[in-house]
Motif scaffolding. Structure first.
Motif, PDB file in Angstrom:
ATOM      1  N   UNK A 110      58.001 -15.168 -21.627  1.00 40.43           N
ATOM      2  CA  UNK A 110      58.490 -15.610 -22.935  1.00 40.43           C
ATOM      3  C   UNK A 110      59.593 -16.653 -22.785  1.00 40.43           C
ATOM      4  N   UNK A 127      58.104 -19.915 -21.676  1.00 45.63           N
ATOM      5  CA  UNK A 127      57.440 -20.557 -22.815  1.00 45.63           C
ATOM      6  C   UNK A 127      58.448 -21.211 -23.745  1.00 45.63           C
ATOM      7  N   UNK A 128      59.554 -20.508 -23.995  1.00 42.57           N
ATOM      8  CA  UNK A 128      60.562 -21.047 -24.921  1.00 42.57           C
ATOM      9  C   UNK A 128      61.197 -22.313 -24.354  1.00 42.57           C
ATOM     10  N   UNK A 132      65.930  -7.023 -36.209  1.00 44.57           N
ATOM     11  CA  UNK A 132      66.702  -8.228 -36.541  1.00 44.57           C
ATOM     12  C   UNK A 132      68.052  -7.848 -37.142  1.00 44.57           C
ATOM     13  N   UNK A 184      70.163 -14.780 -37.609  1.00 48.63           N
ATOM     14  CA  UNK A 184      69.610 -13.453 -37.428  1.00 48.63           C
ATOM     15  C   UNK A 184      68.860 -13.435 -36.103  1.00 48.63           C
ATOM     16  N   UNK A 242      66.930 -11.189 -32.752  1.00 49.27           N
ATOM     17  CA  UNK A 242      66.095 -10.036 -32.421  1.00 49.27           C
ATOM     18  C   UNK A 242      66.681  -9.276 -31.235  1.00 49.27           C
ATOM     19  N   UNK A 296      66.805  -5.684 -28.748  1.00 48.89           N
ATOM     20  CA  UNK A 296      66.232  -4.432 -28.254  1.00 48.89           C
ATOM     21  C   UNK A 296      67.196  -3.926 -27.180  1.00 48.89           C
ATOM     22  N   UNK A 353      64.929 -16.152 -27.127  1.00 52.69           N
ATOM     23  CA  UNK A 353      63.551 -16.660 -26.988  1.00 52.69           C
ATOM     24  C   UNK A 353      62.579 -15.955 -27.931  1.00 52.69           C
ATOM     25  N   UNK A 354      63.090 -14.915 -28.644  1.00 49.11           N
ATOM     26  CA  UNK A 354      62.249 -14.194 -29.610  1.00 49.11           C
ATOM     27  C   UNK A 354      62.902 -14.179 -30.982  1.00 49.11           C
ATOM     28  N   UNK A 369      63.059 -16.632 -33.278  1.00 43.44           N
ATOM     29  CA  UNK A 369      62.590 -17.682 -34.172  1.00 43.44           C
ATOM     30  C   UNK A 369      63.283 -19.016 -33.926  1.00 43.44           C
TER      31      UNK A 369
END
Lengths: 194, 251
Positions: free
Chosen positions: A14, A17-18, A120, A131, A133, A135, A178-179, A181
């Motif tokens: 990820x 990719x970002x 979020x 905002x 993400x 975990x 990277x997650x 948005x």
């Protein structure tokens, strides 16, 4: 060239990719020599604090990451990769972290909260509020007041905690830029191009 | 504070989105990457892809799709369908998705949840549960609702959570496809039972339904046909929820 530290702690795809989406060249680095050969280093990480440090040490990467940080080149830690930049965590109380910065991670104790903190949440990061993400099950309760910071991002989950920072050449995000948005990609770009 | 999530769900077969997607201004309305990008731009918080491809081509088409989506969309996404072993989950996660959803295979072999949770962490082990309402409570079904199991909803949630499920996607077969609102009673039962996030699924038709689901204890609302047919956008849905005082991510 941006190096992405490959030490067996989570999926690097990820992040690659970002960076590619942002037009930034990166390569995986998995040896002390490869770490020494990049201009910037991103230390990702998902999983357990103790496991991450064991992986770094068993691959003889701890000294290389410390030397990289001491050289003044930019180092960005993401999620668990940020946590291990500090001194320790309740997740593995006997395992010292890289200790590049002062502070220990604690677990969420409020029994009304679902743990991990997943989803979020709002981050106040200077002029870049957004905002992000998250975990994670462990958090840094506060920034050490004796350590200078250029940027400090705070989020709330039952209580305030450190969500992001930049302090000299060291930066970190507890969330996944990277997650997160468009806002996350913008922040990631800022943290790897300043 | 965690915001309530709106999660568009896309059914995929042979690498193409199916179920009458009718977006305007799209060259190719069945392309998963195009749709995922569109939902991301509208403010979707996450995406779920349910791969309903049958047969041996399944694995490769799913992996290609996941790789393509992961290069274009930078919000979390889950892939479900055909995951029977930890190796299946491994391949999908390495291809770039963030979570995998298991359903029938977990009922047949609950250790699957444990295996995925141990290898990759509970946060990427999503348990999808389909239930029918019965006079004796909610009963878990598998094989897209065709096969009844012995599990009562409450018992299966306890077991799955113990096994390492990190999130539950609960679909009411009674409400699925109705656009008449989620089954709120099953959501109340599940949210009382769960320490992990709960995604409401089956029956969404308008903003009010998501609001009701959140009030019943859901952390996220799965939306499908109401979005795909073009009558509603994620942006408008979120604007309506914000007016109702729900905390959602605005884009």
């Amino acid at each position: 060239m941006i190096g992405i530290l490959d030490y067996g702690c989570g999926n690097l795809r990820s992040l690659e990719n970002a960076l590619a989406f942002l037009g930034l060249a990166s390569r995986r680095v998995a040896t002390p020599e490869a770490i020494a050969g990049v201009d910037r280093l991103i230390q990702p990480g998902v999983g357990h604090f103790g496991h991450a440090m064991t992986q770094l040490r068993s691959r003889s990467l701890e000294a290389a990451v410390k030397a990289f940080a001491a050289s003044g080149r930019p180092l960005l830690g993401i999620c668990l990769g940020m946590q291990i930049m500090f001194e320790g965590s309740d997740e593995a109380p006997e395992v010292p972290g890289l200790s590049l910065l002062p502070g220990r991670f604690e677990s969420f104790t409020d029994s009304t909260l679902k743990v991990p903190h997943m989803g979020w949440s709002l981050v106040e990061f200077g002029d870049r509020m957004g905002t992000a993400y998250f975990v994670h099950s462990y958090f840094l309760p506060e920034w050490n007041p004796g350590t200078p910071s250029q940027r400090l991002g705070i989020a709330q989950y039952g209580r305030p905690f450190v969500a992001a920072f930049r302090s000299s050449n060291l930066a970190g995000c507890q969330f996944h830029p990277e997650k997160s948005g468009t806002w996350g990609l913008g922040l990631l770009k800022e943290l790897v191009t300043w | 504070m965690v915001m309530k999530r709106i999660i568009p769900c896309l059914d995929v077969r042979n690498g193409r989105v199916v179920k009458g997607v009718q977006f305007l201004n799209l060259q190719d309305s069945g392309d998963p990457v195009e749709l995922a990008t569109r939902y991301d731009a509208e403010g979707a918080d996450e995406l779920v892809f349910l791969d309903i491809t049958a047969g041996i081509e399944h694995r490769d088409t799913a992996l290609r799709m996941v790789e393509a989506v992961a290069k274009a969309v930078f919000i979390p996404f889950t892939v479900g369908g055909g995951i029977r072993r930890a190796e299946d989950a491994d391949a999908l996660l390495l291809a770039g998705c963030d979570k995998v959803a298991v359903n029938s295979a977990a009922v047949r072999r609950p250790e699957l949840l444990t295996e995925i949770a141990h290898r990759f962490g509970s946060q990427c082990a999503v348990l999808a549960v389909d239930v029918w309402r019965t006079p004796e409570g909610y009963r878990v079904v598998v094989d897209a609702g065709r096969t009844w199991t012995e599990w009562k909803l409450e018992d299966w949630l306890d077991e799955a959570q113990r096994r390492g499920a990190g999130e539950v996607l609960l679909t009411s077969m009674d409400q699925d496809g109705s656009n008449g609102g989620y089954d709120l009673e099953s959501l109340r039962i599940a949210s009382r039972r769960l320490r992990v996030p709960l995604i409401a699924s089956g029956g969404f038709g308008e903003a009010r339904h998501a609001l009701e689901a959140f009030r019943a204890g859901a952390d996220a609302a799965l939306v499908a046909s109401a979005l795909h047919t073009g009558g509603l956008t994620v942006r408008r849905l979120k604007a309506q929820l914000i007016q109702e005082g729900v905390e959602v991510r605005s884009c």
